[in-house]
Design a protein around this motif. Structure first.
Motif: not given
Length: 602
Positions: A438-442
């Motif tokens: 789970s992480a930002s698309e960045t």
């Protein structure tokens, strides 16, 4: 138009690539004298990852159309032309193509069919009245589309030279380059229709492939997938081999491991020639320790009927050697259930092979007789038995837990995709184990360390490890800078960034040590008024704080900058000495001022 005679109806000869079923809707509108075509995502089926070259050719065709001024459409009903990219590996793929062709004709849309089906079976009834483009003519897809939009039926199938590698391309994933290293193969499997379309082996030169790698790395690509009908056969037609190519490619990859290489599918016969050299490449830090090696059956008699040109023993040699020489090695394989003549004993040997190795990936398919192949004329296994064997093999495969017991392990992953759930990002370890985070698309296009938190059957879940070291100032770093830190820190005005904000950079308001007290851990001073603690001392003295103690300012609201002072829980010897000195000084001043008056009075 160059070689227009090749585009006349009825002309052409076989071979070409093997492609999945895809379709693109084209909607031409004049904008700046160019046609604007939009992509029809509704008709695009995701290419099967186990079919070599399935995405690369589609990306090249989309790239050329885009470069010519076309866009890809989202709405099939609004599109003025459909382009269907086909695969002839299995009957269901061709059946899906037939369905799309009927739908397109019913909608009275111009249609272009590309890929293996028209290349290998150009006389199909379903292709009557349809424009087709051969797999080795994809560099001329714009010409075919243009002529079809004018109402002409075009057939461009003659095999000439390999398509250039530097054609415009629209990648399905901006971070992944699918690099075809050759077309065709050296095999003659009795069940394979693709050979009819793709023909004999044709390899790209090492120089052209290395140049392509340089360019895509410069473009920011983070993974390069080598694609081929049979990677191990590369170079046999031009006097080189796969290890030579791989070493040349690896030499172009960034040393910081920002771009990784994934080697494509290879059949056992050719990799056996260079097994240790391939293992050496797979050990390279910039190469995934992963290989797709199809076995198709665990029975030598079935392999002979398939004309696979190897035995189960040779396949085991490949697997055992790679597992021994390459840390974290993962191998994927393919199985065909119910090949003509397969007995219960043959199938039992296949089950034993899969149980022995517990492969994390096995692509299981039922036998489909393809028209024109030798296997289509062999005595078939009853379909109910084929389905039963497929279910049994699937059950055995799903009983494995390949990732069991790795919870808590820290792994480096390369993140390049968004998971189908739209929530997680997909990364792969050096051994190509799929990890969901789970992480930002960045984070796409980066690599990071993760801690494995849970294990599933098909993938594992992990948490990204945040390295806190850069956000802390080490004690020794502070000690070396103490002499240059001012003893006075001025407060921040309302419209400027606070120098005492506790950011990762060395803080200008770092505590100053007195009396040898320089056991400071980190700079965590914050600006503001301390409403809980009353200041017990005034002056330009900034001292070490303890616990949750805060700093405050004196005389806020004044236009002149005030001096920040600190509160303390306990005053040390030096502090008392300073205060004593101040009292002595005060007493001396008073005495000097009063002395003349006293003398006069006396």
């Amino acid at each position: 138009m160059e070689d227009m005679e090749d585009m006349l109806v009825g002309g052409g000869a076989p071979p070409g690539f093997r492609l999945p079923l895809m379709s693109v809707g084209l909607n031409p509108k004049r904008i700046n004298n160019k046609k604007n075509l939009k992509r029809n995502d509704h008709l695009i089926t995701t290419p099967s990852p186990d079919i070599p070259g399935t995405q690369s050719d589609s990306e090249y065709m989309a790239g050329q159309l885009s470069a010519f001024g076309y866009a890809l459409s989202d709405n099939p009903e609004e599109a003025d032309l459909w382009l269907i990219n086909t695969c002839t590996v299995k009957s269901p793929s061709q059946s899906a193509m037939d369905t799309l062709i009927v739908k397109c004709k019913s909608a009275k849309k111009p249609l272009v069919v590309a890929g293996c089906v028209p290349q290998g079976s150009r006389d199909l009834k379903e292709l009557e009245g349809v424009s087709v483009v051969g797999v080795q003519q994809i560099d001329r897809v714009v010409e075919v589309v243009e002529e079809t939009l004018k109402g002409h039926e075009v057939r461009l199938l003659n095999r000439k030279t390999l398509p250039a590698l530097d054609l415009p391309k629209v990648r399905k994933n901006n971070f992944i380059e699918i690099l075809p290293i050759n077309v065709g193969c050296l095999g003659a499997c009795t069940y394979c229709k693709t050979k009819h379309a793709r023909g004999h082996l044709g390899s790209y030169t090492i120089e052209s492939l290395v140049e392509r790698v340089r360019n895509v790395v410069a473009d920011g690509v983070k993974e390069i997938w080598i694609s081929s009908e049979d990677t191990g056969a590369y170079g046999h037609d031009i006097g080189v081999n796969l290890p030579i190519l791989l070493k040349a490619i690896v030499a172009e990859l960034p040393s910081d491991r920002s771009t990784m290489l994934r080697i494509g599918m290879t059949n056992p016969p050719f990799i056996l020639e260079h097994l240790k050299e391939i293992a050496e490449v797979l050990c390279h830090p910039c190469v995934y320790s992963f290989l797709h090696v199809p076995v198709q059956s665990g029975s030598d008699s079935v392999l002979t009927a398939m004309n696979r040109e190897y035995t189960v023993g040779k396949f085991r040699t490949v697997v055992d050697t790679l597992y021994q020489l390459v840390p974290e090695m993962q191998i994927a394989t393919d199985i065909i259930c119910g090949f003509p003549g397969e007995t219960e004993e043959d199938f039992a040997q296949t089950l034993d092979l899969i149980r022995d190795y517990k492969f994390p990936q096995v692509h299981i398919s039922q036998f489909y007789p393809r028209p024109g192949t030798p296997a289509a004329r062999m005595k078939k296994v009853p379909s109910n038995i084929v389905k039963k064997r497929s279910r049994e093999l699937t059950s055995v495969f799903e009983s494995f837990t390949p990732y069991e017991g790795i919870e808590g392990r820290v792994e480096r992953i390369w993140i390049t995709e968004i998971a189908t759930d739209g929530v997680h990002l997909v990364g792969h370890t050096k051994g190509y184990m799929q990890v969901l985070v789970s992480a930002s698309e960045t984070m796409l296009g980066t690599s990071t360390d993760v801690k494995i938190t849970s294990v599933g059957r098909w993938s594992v879940f992990g948490e990204i490890i945040i390295d806190e070291t850069p956000y802390k100032i080490k004690e020794e770093t502070l000690s070396n800078k103490m002499k240059s830190i001012p003893e006075i820190c001025l407060p921040c005005s309302a419209d400027e960034t606070c120098a005492c904000s506790g950011e990762p950079e060395p803080c200008a308001c770092s505590p100053v040590s007195f009396g040898g007290q320089n056991d400071v851990d980190e700079c965590n001073i914050s600006c503001g008024v301390d409403e809980e603690n009353n200041m017990n001392i005034t002056g330009s003295l900034l001292t070490k704080r303890k616990g949750s103690e805060k700093e405050t300012t004196e005389g806020q609201g004044s236009k002149e900058k005030q001096i920040i002072v600190g509160t303390r829980e306990k005053m040390g010897f030096v502090d008392w000495a300073l205060i004593g000195g101040m009292l002595v000084s005060f007493t001396t001043i008073v005495a000097v001022l009063l002395l003349p008056g006293l003398r006069t009075a006396l």
